[in-house]
Design an enzyme around this catalytic site. Structure first.
Site, PDB file in Angstrom:
ATOM      1  N   ARG A 121       6.399  -2.569  -4.397  1.00  0.00           N
ATOM      2  CA  ARG A 121       5.787  -2.527  -5.722  1.00  0.00           C
ATOM      3  C   ARG A 121       6.504  -1.515  -6.618  1.00  0.00           C
ATOM      4  O   ARG A 121       5.925  -0.549  -7.094  1.00  0.00           O
ATOM      5  CB  ARG A 121       4.295  -2.194  -5.606  1.00  0.00           C
ATOM      6  CG  ARG A 121       3.547  -3.133  -4.682  1.00  0.00           C
ATOM      7  CD  ARG A 121       2.098  -2.760  -4.527  1.00  0.00           C
ATOM      8  NE  ARG A 121       1.337  -3.135  -5.703  1.00  0.00           N
ATOM      9  CZ  ARG A 121       0.018  -3.019  -5.777  1.00  0.00           C
ATOM     10  NH1 ARG A 121      -0.667  -2.543  -4.768  1.00  0.00           N
ATOM     11  NH2 ARG A 121      -0.624  -3.383  -6.872  1.00  0.00           N
ATOM     12  N   ASP A 136      -3.747 -11.749  -4.396  1.00  0.00           N
ATOM     13  CA  ASP A 136      -4.961 -10.980  -4.137  1.00  0.00           C
ATOM     14  C   ASP A 136      -6.052 -11.794  -3.449  1.00  0.00           C
ATOM     15  O   ASP A 136      -7.104 -11.250  -3.109  1.00  0.00           O
ATOM     16  CB  ASP A 136      -5.510 -10.403  -5.448  1.00  0.00           C
ATOM     17  CG  ASP A 136      -4.769  -9.136  -5.876  1.00  0.00           C
ATOM     18  OD1 ASP A 136      -3.896  -8.664  -5.108  1.00  0.00           O
ATOM     19  OD2 ASP A 136      -5.045  -8.632  -6.981  1.00  0.00           O
ATOM     20  N   CYS A 138       8.634   7.708  -5.399  1.00  0.00           N
ATOM     21  CA  CYS A 138       9.926   7.023  -5.417  1.00  0.00           C
ATOM     22  C   CYS A 138       9.890   5.868  -6.405  1.00  0.00           C
ATOM     23  O   CYS A 138       8.834   5.307  -6.678  1.00  0.00           O
ATOM     24  CB  CYS A 138      10.305   6.500  -4.024  1.00  0.00           C
ATOM     25  SG  CYS A 138       9.253   5.192  -3.419  1.00  0.00           S
ATOM     26  N   ARG A 191     -13.308   0.304  -3.604  1.00  0.00           N
ATOM     27  CA  ARG A 191     -12.328   0.398  -4.679  1.00  0.00           C
ATOM     28  C   ARG A 191     -12.336  -0.856  -5.559  1.00  0.00           C
ATOM     29  O   ARG A 191     -12.026  -0.773  -6.753  1.00  0.00           O
ATOM     30  CB  ARG A 191     -10.918   0.598  -4.111  1.00  0.00           C
ATOM     31  CG  ARG A 191     -10.638   1.976  -3.546  1.00  0.00           C
ATOM     32  CD  ARG A 191      -9.201   2.066  -3.083  1.00  0.00           C
ATOM     33  NE  ARG A 191      -8.315   1.606  -4.148  1.00  0.00           N
ATOM     34  CZ  ARG A 191      -7.250   0.816  -3.956  1.00  0.00           C
ATOM     35  NH1 ARG A 191      -6.945   0.381  -2.750  1.00  0.00           N
ATOM     36  NH2 ARG A 191      -6.501   0.457  -4.977  1.00  0.00           N
ATOM     37  N   LYS A 222     -11.757  -5.901 -12.212  1.00  0.00           N
ATOM     38  CA  LYS A 222     -11.113  -4.607 -11.988  1.00  0.00           C
ATOM     39  C   LYS A 222      -9.708  -4.591 -12.584  1.00  0.00           C
ATOM     40  O   LYS A 222      -9.305  -3.616 -13.228  1.00  0.00           O
ATOM     41  CB  LYS A 222     -11.038  -4.329 -10.494  1.00  0.00           C
ATOM     42  CG  LYS A 222     -10.100  -3.189 -10.086  1.00  0.00           C
ATOM     43  CD  LYS A 222     -10.007  -3.097  -8.581  1.00  0.00           C
ATOM     44  CE  LYS A 222      -9.036  -2.024  -8.139  1.00  0.00           C
ATOM     45  NZ  LYS A 222      -7.630  -2.421  -8.260  1.00  0.00           N
ATOM     46  N   ASN A 223      -8.958  -5.673 -12.391  1.00  0.00           N
ATOM     47  CA  ASN A 223      -7.563  -5.699 -12.835  1.00  0.00           C
ATOM     48  C   ASN A 223      -7.417  -5.776 -14.354  1.00  0.00           C
ATOM     49  O   ASN A 223      -6.327  -5.593 -14.886  1.00  0.00           O
ATOM     50  CB  ASN A 223      -6.827  -6.877 -12.184  1.00  0.00           C
ATOM     51  CG  ASN A 223      -6.616  -6.662 -10.701  1.00  0.00           C
ATOM     52  OD1 ASN A 223      -6.766  -5.555 -10.189  1.00  0.00           O
ATOM     53  ND2 ASN A 223      -6.279  -7.725  -9.986  1.00  0.00           N
TER      54      ASN A 223
END
Length: 430
Positions: A131, A316, A126, A408, A22-23
């Site tokens: 992160r 992760d 913001c 997800r 996924k990443n």
């Protein structure tokens, strides 16, 4: 809203197919915006995040087609996407889309590289906080972008195009490295990136860019050198195997016991994790199919870990490892150094009977002899899998709520676990 019911106690035996990362898939889906030609990606995982990014990219005029399976492709292969950004019709990434997926902020890089302008919403509205995107903006400034922040949007321009520059990241950032690479490949002149992230997903993206005609040296190291080119062309690329999914299933097998082969796994991307799991008592070997994970009856041993940028222990996998340590024979310590507020799963693990004490960024896990099934709630993508790990070893039944977090980042989790003997069922509806 879907739930997953898990009845613990079954050992896992058989083969689990590892999906594309996924990443890596998400940034790989974004870089075709740098060319008018079609980029074909193979082994794209079937995930909610992939579907969401498809919708976001289509907002910019990107055409994405899901192709049929290639001749001779393995049964477990992911999807093939043909991505064409022949015309960028909109250089604005609105808040309602960026807020749904943080990685969509990365379109800033290719929009600036190819179009010389972009208006992209700040994730969550913001710039500074958990992160933050400050390092991504730093990279763009070093490449000559003029930027202002107005009403929660980054408005960036480079009237004559981006220019090569020297980028030094004061701390390692995967997202900032991705954006810097995407922007620099079409910049005028040479760019150096110091203290770049070296995750395998960064390497995968860089290798795809090279196939598209980019000139990048130092791939896989902390220092990248990019010579800008005037244009990129189409290419064909296969997404690297997901090391986070691999590590997760290795820990699931270790917790439940049994003998599982992780087909397609890339052990070379998980050296530190494999050593850590071997110290915890798991037997891990590599073979032609991928990785084999076994745990005999001797139980799980306590191991201390600290999360670090690659090649260290990945943040992760921190929640999953904590789940494994809940039944270790002794006390372990887990130190989180990458993200704040990443111990949200502790309270849910406690519902199984886990004994975990948190002090700042350090968690002390006292292994217990027995976990008991419970109603639990997923709090984020990775934390939710730690609850599955606990549930597989818990006595009785566990009901996992808010499983959209799982969807997800993990392709067909319940199907893959059921295939190796776990008692896992998805229940649709409220």
């Amino acid at each position: 809203m879907d739930r997953i019911r898990i009845r613990g106690g079954n050992k896992l035996n058989g083969v689990i197919n590892i999906s594309g990362a996924k990443n890596a898939a998400l940034p790989l889906m974004i870089i075709p915006m740098l060319t008018a030609d079609t980029v074909t990606l193979h082994n794209v995982p079937r995930l909610a995040d992939v579907r969401q990014l498809q919708r976001i990219l289509q907002n910019h005029g990107v055409d994405i087609m899901t192709a049929g399976k290639r001749a001779g492709a393995a049964e477990n292969a992911g999807e093939t996407l043909k991505i064409s950004a022949k015309s960028i019709v909109d250089t604005t990434a609105p808040y309602e889309l960026v807020s749904k997926m943080r990685a969509s902020f990365w379109v800033l890089g290719p929009l600036m590289g190819r179009m010389g302008e972009a208006k992209v919403s700040l994730p969550g509205g913001c710039a500074i906080g958990t992160r933050p995107v400050d390092l991504l903006l730093l990279a763009m400034e070093k490449l000559g972008a003029e930027m202002v922040i107005e009403q929660g949007y980054v408005i960036a321009k480079a009237k004559k195009g981006l220019k090569g520059g020297h980028i030094f990241f004061p701390k390692v950032s995967v997202g900032a490295t991705h954006v810097a690479l995407m922007a620099a490949v079409l910049a005028h002149g040479d760019t150096t990136i110091e203290n770049a992230a070296t995750e395998p997903e960064i390497t995968d993206v860089a290798e795809c860019l090279v196939k598209m005609g980019a000139k990048i040296e130092g791939i896989g190291t902390r220092n990248l050198n990019i010579t800008g080119v005037t244009s990129l062309h189409g290419a064909e690329h296969t997404v690297v195997a997901d090391r986070i999914e691999t590590g997760t299933y290795a820990m699931l097998a270790g917790m439940a016991g049994g003998d599982v082969t992780l087909r397609g796994a890339r052990a070379d991307t998980l050296a530190d994790v494999i050593l850590t799991l071997q110290r915890a008592g798991l037997e891990i070997t590599t073979n032609n199919e991928g990785m084999r994970v076994k745990r005999n009856g001797s139980g799980i041993l306590p191991v201390d870990v600290t999360t670090d940028p690659y090649p260290g222990f990945p943040t992760d996998l921190q929640a999953q490892f904590m789940g494994l340590m809940t039944m270790a024979k002794g006390k372990s310590h887990i130190r989180e150094t990458i993200f704040e507020n990443r111990f949200m799963h502790v309270q849910e693990l406690a519902r199984f009977g886990a004994d975990i004490r948190v002090n700042g960024n350090m968690a002390e896990v006292h292994g217990v002899q027995k976990l008991t099934g419970a109603d639990v709630m997923a709090t984020d993508l990775r934390a939710s899998v730690s609850l599955v790990i606990a549930a597989l070893a818990a006595e009785g039944e566990t009901m996992l709520h808010r499983v959209y977090h799982l969807d997800r980042g993990f392709e067909d989790l319940e199907g893959k676990l059921s295939a190796v003997g776990a008692d896992v069922t998805r229940i649709s509806g409220a």
